[in-house]
Design an enzyme around this catalytic site. Structure first.
Site, mmCIF file in Angstrom:
data_model
loop_
_atom_site.group_PDB
_atom_site.id
_atom_site.type_symbol
_atom_site.label_atom_id
_atom_site.label_comp_id
_atom_site.label_asym_id
_atom_site.label_seq_id
_atom_site.Cartn_x
_atom_site.Cartn_y
_atom_site.Cartn_z
ATOM 1 N N CYS A 18 0.841 -1.192 0.000
ATOM 2 C CA CYS A 18 0.000 0.000 0.000
ATOM 3 C C CYS A 18 0.882 1.250 0.000
ATOM 4 O O CYS A 18 1.997 1.239 0.527
ATOM 5 C CB CYS A 18 -0.918 0.018 1.222
ATOM 6 S SG CYS A 18 -2.054 1.433 1.232
ATOM 7 N N ASP A 35 0.467 3.739 1.721
ATOM 8 C CA ASP A 35 0.431 4.305 3.079
ATOM 9 C C ASP A 35 1.849 4.562 3.616
ATOM 10 O O ASP A 35 2.717 3.681 3.563
ATOM 11 C CB ASP A 35 -0.307 3.323 4.002
ATOM 12 C CG ASP A 35 -0.681 3.950 5.335
ATOM 13 O OD1 ASP A 35 -1.889 4.059 5.617
ATOM 14 O OD2 ASP A 35 0.233 4.320 6.106
ATOM 15 N N ARG A 64 2.970 4.633 6.460
ATOM 16 C CA ARG A 64 3.372 3.891 7.659
ATOM 17 C C ARG A 64 3.773 2.451 7.381
ATOM 18 O O ARG A 64 4.009 1.681 8.302
ATOM 19 C CB ARG A 64 2.213 3.919 8.680
ATOM 20 C CG ARG A 64 1.855 5.331 9.118
ATOM 21 C CD ARG A 64 0.477 5.372 9.749
ATOM 22 N NE ARG A 64 -0.563 5.018 8.782
ATOM 23 C CZ ARG A 64 -1.860 4.953 9.079
ATOM 24 N NH1 ARG A 64 -2.270 5.182 10.297
ATOM 25 N NH2 ARG A 64 -2.740 4.632 8.152
ATOM 26 N N HIS A 72 -2.368 -3.945 4.926
ATOM 27 C CA HIS A 72 -2.208 -3.568 6.338
ATOM 28 C C HIS A 72 -3.564 -3.262 6.957
ATOM 29 O O HIS A 72 -4.452 -2.720 6.298
ATOM 30 C CB HIS A 72 -1.266 -2.363 6.486
ATOM 31 C CG HIS A 72 -1.799 -1.097 5.897
ATOM 32 N ND1 HIS A 72 -2.351 -0.088 6.648
ATOM 33 C CD2 HIS A 72 -1.905 -0.683 4.608
ATOM 34 C CE1 HIS A 72 -2.750 0.895 5.855
ATOM 35 N NE2 HIS A 72 -2.499 0.560 4.605
HETATM 36 CO CO CO Z 1 -3.461 1.272 2.951
#
Ligand code: CO
Length: 214
Positions: free
Chosen positions: A45, A47, A49, A101
């Site tokens: 992803c 993302d 994090r 995630h």
């Molecule tokens: Co994501």
């Protein structure tokens, strides 16, 4: 800190990182610049994090990485397909890991009806996964439980979608060493869960998806 000084900090960090690397190993960059032979393709992803190298303790040169919203393998996505083709046919990676995630905003968006603009089109792919697994998902009593499960089911579906590509099937047909895996990373504890959807042949696919190259 103003935005400008934050921006400059990134460039300064880079200079510090270079000196640190060279102090450890003076040939670090010359060696890496001459060859790329990563054993893994990571599809994760976007993302911020979920940094692929950091969470797996891998270094530069070990992972070929493709990231998009909600770690999707969309069979008409020329970007993903180009990365996949290059990884399998040129770099000859041995593993492809789809890593989702918990707490994924893309998956969360798919569970709701609020329009978010262009991203609605991308999220539609995840809605299809919800629809396919609606009975199982709607038996889960809590919204959080359904969300976590959809994250897992979405990763599994993307692993299957990889197995459905001609790129992966051709590699298997040629007896190339290539395994697919599905993982989910936990933002709250940093741990990776292996979903055990390991595949090294098309045998788990419905026959309608198995391509004949002869
Ligand atoms: Co994501």
């Amino acid at each position: 800190m103003s935005e400008n000084s934050y921006y400059n900090k990134l460039l300064n960090n880079n200079k510090e990182w270079v000196s640190h690397k060279l102090a450890e190993d003076k040939d670090y960059f010359t060696r890496l610049a001459s060859l790329q032979k990563p054993p893994v393709l990571w599809i994760g992803c976007a993302d911020s994090r979920v940094p692929a190298n950091e969470i797996t303790g891998t270094k530069s040169g070990e992972m070929f990485v493709h990231r998009n919203i909600a770690n999707m393998v969309v069979h008409t996505d020329i970007n993903m397909l180009s990365v996949l083709d290059y990884a399998v046919n040129q770099l000859k990676v041995k593993h492809i890991i789809v890593c989702g995630h918990y707490g994924c905003g893309g998956v969360e968006a798919a569970m709701h009806s609020k329009s978010l603009g262009l991203i609605d089109k991308w999220v539609r792919n995840i809605k299809e996964v919800y629809k396919k697994n609606k009975v199982e998902l709607e038996r889960i009593p809590t919204e959080e439980g359904r969300f976590d499960r959809l994250v897992e089911l979405n990763v599994k579906d993307q692993v299957y979608d990889l197995a459905k590509t001609s790129i992966v099937q051709k590699a298997w047909k040629a007896n190339q060493d290539l395994e697919l895996h599905g993982w989910v990373y936990g933002l709250k504890d940093g741990l990776i869960k292996d979903l055990k959807v390991n595949m090294d042949s098309p045998e788990h696919l419905d026959s309608i998806y198995i391509l004949d190259f002869d």
